[in-house]
Motif scaffolding. Structure first.
Motif, PDB file in Angstrom:
ATOM      1  N   ALA A   1       0.827  -1.204   0.000  1.00  0.00           N
ATOM      2  CA  ALA A   1       0.000   0.000   0.000  1.00  0.00           C
ATOM      3  C   ALA A   1       0.866   1.259   0.000  1.00  0.00           C
ATOM      4  O   ALA A   1       0.605   2.212  -0.745  1.00  0.00           O
ATOM      5  CB  ALA A   1      -0.934   0.006   1.207  1.00  0.00           C
ATOM      6  N   ILE A   2       1.910   1.278   0.832  1.00  0.00           N
ATOM      7  CA  ILE A   2       2.804   2.432   0.877  1.00  0.00           C
ATOM      8  C   ILE A   2       3.584   2.548  -0.433  1.00  0.00           C
ATOM      9  O   ILE A   2       3.729   3.646  -0.994  1.00  0.00           O
ATOM     10  CB  ILE A   2       3.776   2.312   2.071  1.00  0.00           C
ATOM     11  N   LEU A   3       4.084   1.428  -0.935  1.00  0.00           N
ATOM     12  CA  LEU A   3       4.843   1.442  -2.192  1.00  0.00           C
ATOM     13  C   LEU A   3       4.003   1.995  -3.340  1.00  0.00           C
ATOM     14  O   LEU A   3       4.425   2.912  -4.063  1.00  0.00           O
ATOM     15  CB  LEU A   3       5.313   0.025  -2.517  1.00  0.00           C
ATOM     16  N   VAL A   4       2.798   1.460  -3.505  1.00  0.00           N
ATOM     17  CA  VAL A   4       1.932   1.896  -4.597  1.00  0.00           C
ATOM     18  C   VAL A   4       1.461   3.333  -4.387  1.00  0.00           C
ATOM     19  O   VAL A   4       1.370   4.121  -5.329  1.00  0.00           O
ATOM     20  CB  VAL A   4       0.728   0.942  -4.733  1.00  0.00           C
ATOM     21  N   SER A   5       1.177   3.699  -3.119  1.00  0.00           N
ATOM     22  CA  SER A   5       0.666   5.050  -2.851  1.00  0.00           C
ATOM     23  C   SER A   5       1.706   6.120  -3.181  1.00  0.00           C
ATOM     24  O   SER A   5       1.366   7.191  -3.692  1.00  0.00           O
ATOM     25  CB  SER A   5       0.235   5.173  -1.387  1.00  0.00           C
ATOM     26  N   ILE A   6       2.975   5.842  -2.880  1.00  0.00           N
ATOM     27  CA  ILE A   6       4.031   6.813  -3.189  1.00  0.00           C
ATOM     28  C   ILE A   6       4.164   6.990  -4.703  1.00  0.00           C
ATOM     29  O   ILE A   6       4.279   8.104  -5.209  1.00  0.00           O
ATOM     30  CB  ILE A   6       5.359   6.386  -2.560  1.00  0.00           C
TER      31      ILE A   6
ATOM     32  N   VAL B   1      11.301   3.563   0.824  1.00  0.00           N
ATOM     33  CA  VAL B   1      12.531   3.549   0.014  1.00  0.00           C
ATOM     34  C   VAL B   1      12.257   2.950  -1.362  1.00  0.00           C
ATOM     35  O   VAL B   1      12.686   3.484  -2.394  1.00  0.00           O
ATOM     36  CB  VAL B   1      13.639   2.756   0.739  1.00  0.00           C
ATOM     37  N   ALA B   2      11.528   1.828  -1.395  1.00  0.00           N
ATOM     38  CA  ALA B   2      11.211   1.188  -2.670  1.00  0.00           C
ATOM     39  C   ALA B   2      10.341   2.088  -3.536  1.00  0.00           C
ATOM     40  O   ALA B   2      10.538   2.173  -4.761  1.00  0.00           O
ATOM     41  CB  ALA B   2      10.507  -0.148  -2.425  1.00  0.00           C
ATOM     42  N   GLY B   3       9.383   2.786  -2.925  1.00  0.00           N
ATOM     43  CA  GLY B   3       8.516   3.670  -3.687  1.00  0.00           C
ATOM     44  C   GLY B   3       9.257   4.848  -4.286  1.00  0.00           C
ATOM     45  O   GLY B   3       9.047   5.211  -5.458  1.00  0.00           O
TER      46      GLY B   3
END
Length: 453
Positions: free
Chosen positions: A79-84, A174-176
């Motif tokens: 969720a955080i990765l996609v949201s960023i 970091v990944a995002g």
């Protein structure tokens, strides 16, 4: 034209036979029924000393919480990765992110001020009959060193196996950001991430539908295990938490919506109520996140921005758990242990609440945040043990306040940045979980909306 042909063309189209369907019971009715049944069964188990019933209620509640926690780690990461990465579809993304964080801090400061005021006025630790001997130090305690050094994981597996949400958020961020820098080269990975996120959300919807049954177990076990006498000992403290959360939920948030966003606060509660009631039962901001994001979008927040702000808020925006609760709890514990707090201590409480709220990380309970506050003030950590028994009852109202704030802030920011769809906001209505799940599936396969102006 032959008569038969004329008859054939003029004949009405065959209608699908209507079948008698059992009316769907509204989700809020299911929740209230679960609450009432849990109270009744808990009372029966306690008054009749029915051990097997207490054990059964405990297993039901634990299983529901375990199902929610099972989805937490991967859900937070993706969720955080996609949201960023979704922020690249929004103009002024950096400005939106900074404004979101600013409003998180402002409302946290207001909430902790309310908590301190209530604690100082009510003296929740007085007359309880509790002594320091009743306390017990927790197995794990939070400190600033642990908080700062614990953000960066030592490997990529342990945060998921030990459910360290703060480290998972760090890796996802970091990944995002790296994916944003890579651009098109990262698209294959992002496509997989979006698919996994949709899969997790679909599975989580199934768990959410079990909330009424989980409610029976959680409430019933709390009453069967501790009984009403426990609530009597903590009456002032419990009332303080509920009043403080209610003042933020039904006072501060509506005031900000009407003055800052210039929208009708009652319409907010009409649209956001499914998420608030689910948060009250599940006691998990992360578990409620799909519903929170859905109602936030229905209230006019652009999808691209909501898909960033809500997951971010679900792990860091905790007005109930990280502001009101530790403020009142610190005063309560200080009074039990006979420690006098000064103005400097109250300022420290405010500082910890605003800066350290990420320590709660959207999970049930706020023990880490409380131990962080107590260790900063130099108060005995044994005080945490005084509050563990009453925590499930408190956590319901705290989490409902958390989730409401996670929906309010995107609306405030969207209104200030003039990207809020006010027509959608004014037309928002309360929805069932089935409707929200269908809308989420439809949105996931739809063409992305153009970037907001």
């Amino acid at each position: 034209m032959s008569p038969s042909a004329e008859t054939s063309e003029s004949a009405p189209a065959p209608q699908r036979p209507t079948s008698s369907r059992i009316p769907t019971i509204p989700f809020w009715v299911q929740i209230l029924t679960g609450l009432a049944l849990g109270v009744l069964l808990g009372w029966v188990a306690k008054s009749g000393d029915v051990g097997w019933l207490t054990t059964t209620l405990a297993h039901i509640g634990d299983l529901f919480v375990q199902l929610l926690k099972l989805a937490v780690a991967p859900l937070v990461f993706f969720a955080i990765l996609v949201s960023i990465t979704n922020l690249r579809q929004v103009n002024n993304a950096a400005r939106l992110a900074s404004r979101t964080l600013l409003w998180f801090m402002v409302t946290s400061l207001i909430a902790v001020a309310i908590g301190l005021a209530i604690g100082l006025l009510s003296n929740p630790g007085a007359g309880t009959g509790l002594t320091p001997k009743d306390g017990k130090a927790p197995d794990e305690a939070g400190s600033w060193i642990d908080f700062l050094t614990g953000i960066v994981p030592t490997d990529i597996i342990t945060p998921f196996t030990e459910l360290n949400v703060l480290q998972i958020v760090f890796m996802a961020a970091v990944a995002g950001i790296a994916a944003l820098q890579l651009g098109e080269k990262a698209e294959p990975v992002l496509a997989i991430s979006r698919s996994v996120l949709e899969l997790l959300q679909k599975a989580l919807w199934w768990v959410i539908r079990l909330a009424p049954i989980g409610t029976v177990g959680l409430i019933g076990n709390a009453i069967a295990t501790y009984g009403w006498n426990l609530i009597g000992k903590y009456a002032t403290f419990t009332v303080d938490i509920y009043v403080g959360c209610a003042l933020v939920l039904f006072g501060v948030y509506p005031l900000l919506l009407s003055t800052v966003a210039k929208v009708n606060p009652l319409q907010f509660f009409r649209g956001a109520w499914p998420a608030i009631q689910l948060a009250f039962v599940s006691r998990s901001s992360v578990g409620t996140m799909p519903v929170t994001q859905q109602v936030t979008q229905r209230l006019g927040v652009p999808r691209e921005y909501a898909s960033f702000a809500v997951p971010f808020g679900s792990t860091t925006k905790m007005d109930g758990c990280a502001s009101i609760y530790p403020a009142i709890a610190a005063i309560f514990i200080a009074q039990i242990f006979g420690v006098d707090l000064g103005i400097g201590d109250y300022l420290l409480i405010a500082f910890v609440s605003v800066i350290g709220s990420a320590a709660t990380a959207g999970l049930t309970g706020a023990t880490v945040m409380l131990t962080l506050t107590l260790s900063t003030l130099g108060l005995p950590l044994e005080g945490v043990g005084l509050l563990m028994a009453i925590d499930p009852i408190l956590d319901m109202m705290r989490t409902a306040t958390n989730v409401a704030g996670q929906a309010v802030i995107p609306i405030l920011v969207s209104a200030r940045e003039k990207i809020l769809d006010r027509e959608a906001y004014n037309g928002a209505r309360s929805i069932s979980l089935d409707t929200a799940a269908t809308d989420e599936a439809d949105a996931n396969v739809s063409v992305p909306a153009p970037a907001a102006a």
